[in-house]
Scaffold this motif. Structure first.
Motif, mmCIF file in Angstrom:
data_model
loop_
_atom_site.group_PDB
_atom_site.id
_atom_site.type_symbol
_atom_site.label_atom_id
_atom_site.label_comp_id
_atom_site.label_asym_id
_atom_site.label_seq_id
_atom_site.Cartn_x
_atom_site.Cartn_y
_atom_site.Cartn_z
ATOM 1 N N UNK A 265 41.407 48.680 -36.663
ATOM 2 C CA UNK A 265 41.855 48.566 -38.058
ATOM 3 C C UNK A 265 41.816 49.905 -38.790
ATOM 4 N N UNK A 266 42.868 50.159 -39.567
ATOM 5 C CA UNK A 266 42.963 51.429 -40.276
ATOM 6 C C UNK A 266 41.810 51.618 -41.238
ATOM 7 N N UNK A 267 41.326 50.524 -41.835
ATOM 8 C CA UNK A 267 40.237 50.663 -42.807
ATOM 9 C C UNK A 267 38.955 51.147 -42.130
ATOM 10 N N UNK A 268 38.782 50.861 -40.858
ATOM 11 C CA UNK A 268 37.632 51.419 -40.137
ATOM 12 C C UNK A 268 37.886 52.881 -39.768
ATOM 13 N N UNK A 269 39.112 53.181 -39.359
ATOM 14 C CA UNK A 269 39.469 54.557 -39.002
ATOM 15 C C UNK A 269 39.359 55.479 -40.214
ATOM 16 N N UNK A 270 39.725 54.980 -41.396
ATOM 17 C CA UNK A 270 39.631 55.786 -42.612
ATOM 18 C C UNK A 270 38.188 56.221 -42.870
#
Length: 315
Positions: A73-78
């Motif tokens: 998930x992008x929110x974790x990568x961010x």
């Protein structure tokens, strides 16, 4: 939709970390297992045999195949850019989902698995932008009866809770030999309970997930710090307390890792509030779509595995 208790009868829920299991099946079953047209179906057949064995041995009343709609998930990568970065197959344009590096002969089997689960009537639940772990965390939080989580991913140890009868069944060899992970096992192995596993994992780091951890703080040191100071917040409070009995190197490393420590809990902790679609978690006794299942069995040469599973479901 209700989980756990129907009337006065407590129901046992089994949650499958499906990708973890079909990866294990893929590498555990020879790729000489093929459909009539020559397509490898070792992961599909192996997963069906896994489910049959799990149902036979543990007799769940409800079964959910939890799915990675978004494996990174992008929110974790961010929050932590290295999160699972080493598993990305190719760089993708901004705004598009990264593709996970999957063996060439496994990728075509995933749609087969989806079709077979649908025809059987086994619930398959995935939600974007979340991982299967987050679906498992949410279903576990909502359950009112005992929960068995079947996964080869240690991250889910954080959900172990003896008081709520939540345990992790960790495959050691196929799924015939499972490590029954409860709080006593966690304390003996890691010195923490389920709730403390998040703090241990983020301090120690996890190369398989691209979590850097705090440099110089390994598993044993992390466990000792948690034993001494209670939790991550207590450890970081000790960094600011000159009277705390941290070594100079520990104090320095933790102080330098403040930015990472501030965001890592959100990345490591599984979500427990995902909005889920409606579905029926009841273990099917008969296939939902017998005609479709028969066609899939013929096309992919899965008749033997499906018959074994159906016999188990009907027992």
């Amino acid at each position: 939709m209700a989980w756990g208790i129907i009337g006065s009868v407590t129901r046992r829920l089994m949650l499958l970390d499906t990708a973890s299991l079909y990866f294990r099946a893929y590498f555990g079953v020879p790729d000489s297992v093929r459909a009539p047209d020559g397509t490898p179906v070792n992961a599909a057949r192996g997963l069906l045999d896994f489910i049959a064995r799990l149902v036979q041995d543990h007799r769940p009343d409800e079964l959910v195949a939890c799915w990675d709609n978004d494996w990174r998930p992008q929110w974790r990568v961010d929050l932590i850019p290295t999160y699972k970065a080493h598993r990305v197959a190719v760089e993708t344009p901004v705004g598009q989902t990264d593709e996970e590096e999957i063996p060439d002969t496994l990728s075509p089997q995933v749609p087969i698995i989806e079709d077979v689960l649908a025809a059987l009537g086994i619930a398959r639940v995935g939600v974007t932008p979340y991982e299967a772990d987050d679906v498992i965390g949410t279903l576990t939080a909502r359950a009112s009866g005992p929960v068995d989580i079947v996964t080869g991913d240690r991250d889910l140890y954080q959900l172990v809770d003896d008081a709520r009868q939540v345990r992790v069944l960790y495959p050691l060899k196929g799924v015939g030999t499972l490590q029954m992970t409860d709080e006593a096992w966690l304390r003996e192995k890691y010195g923490v309970d389920g709730a403390g596993y998040v703090d241990l994992a983020l301090l120690r780091g996890d190369p398989s997930d691209g979590l850097p951890g705090v440099p110089g703080i390994g598993e044993k040191t992390a466990a000792k710090l948690l034993d001494a100071y209670g939790d991550l917040a207590g450890i970081m409070a000790a960094v600011d307390d000159p009277k705390a009995k941290l070594t100079p190197s520990q104090r320095k490393r933790l102080d330098e890792a403040r930015d990472y420590v501030a965001v890592a809990p959100k990345v490591v902790r599984v979500a427990q509030d995902v909005s889920l679609p409606d579905f029926d978690p009841a273990l099917p006794r008969e296939p939902r779509d017998p005609a479709a299942l028969e066609a899939l069995a013929d096309q992919w040469g899965l008749g033997g595995a499906l018959q074994r599973l159906l016999t188990t479901l009907q027992a």
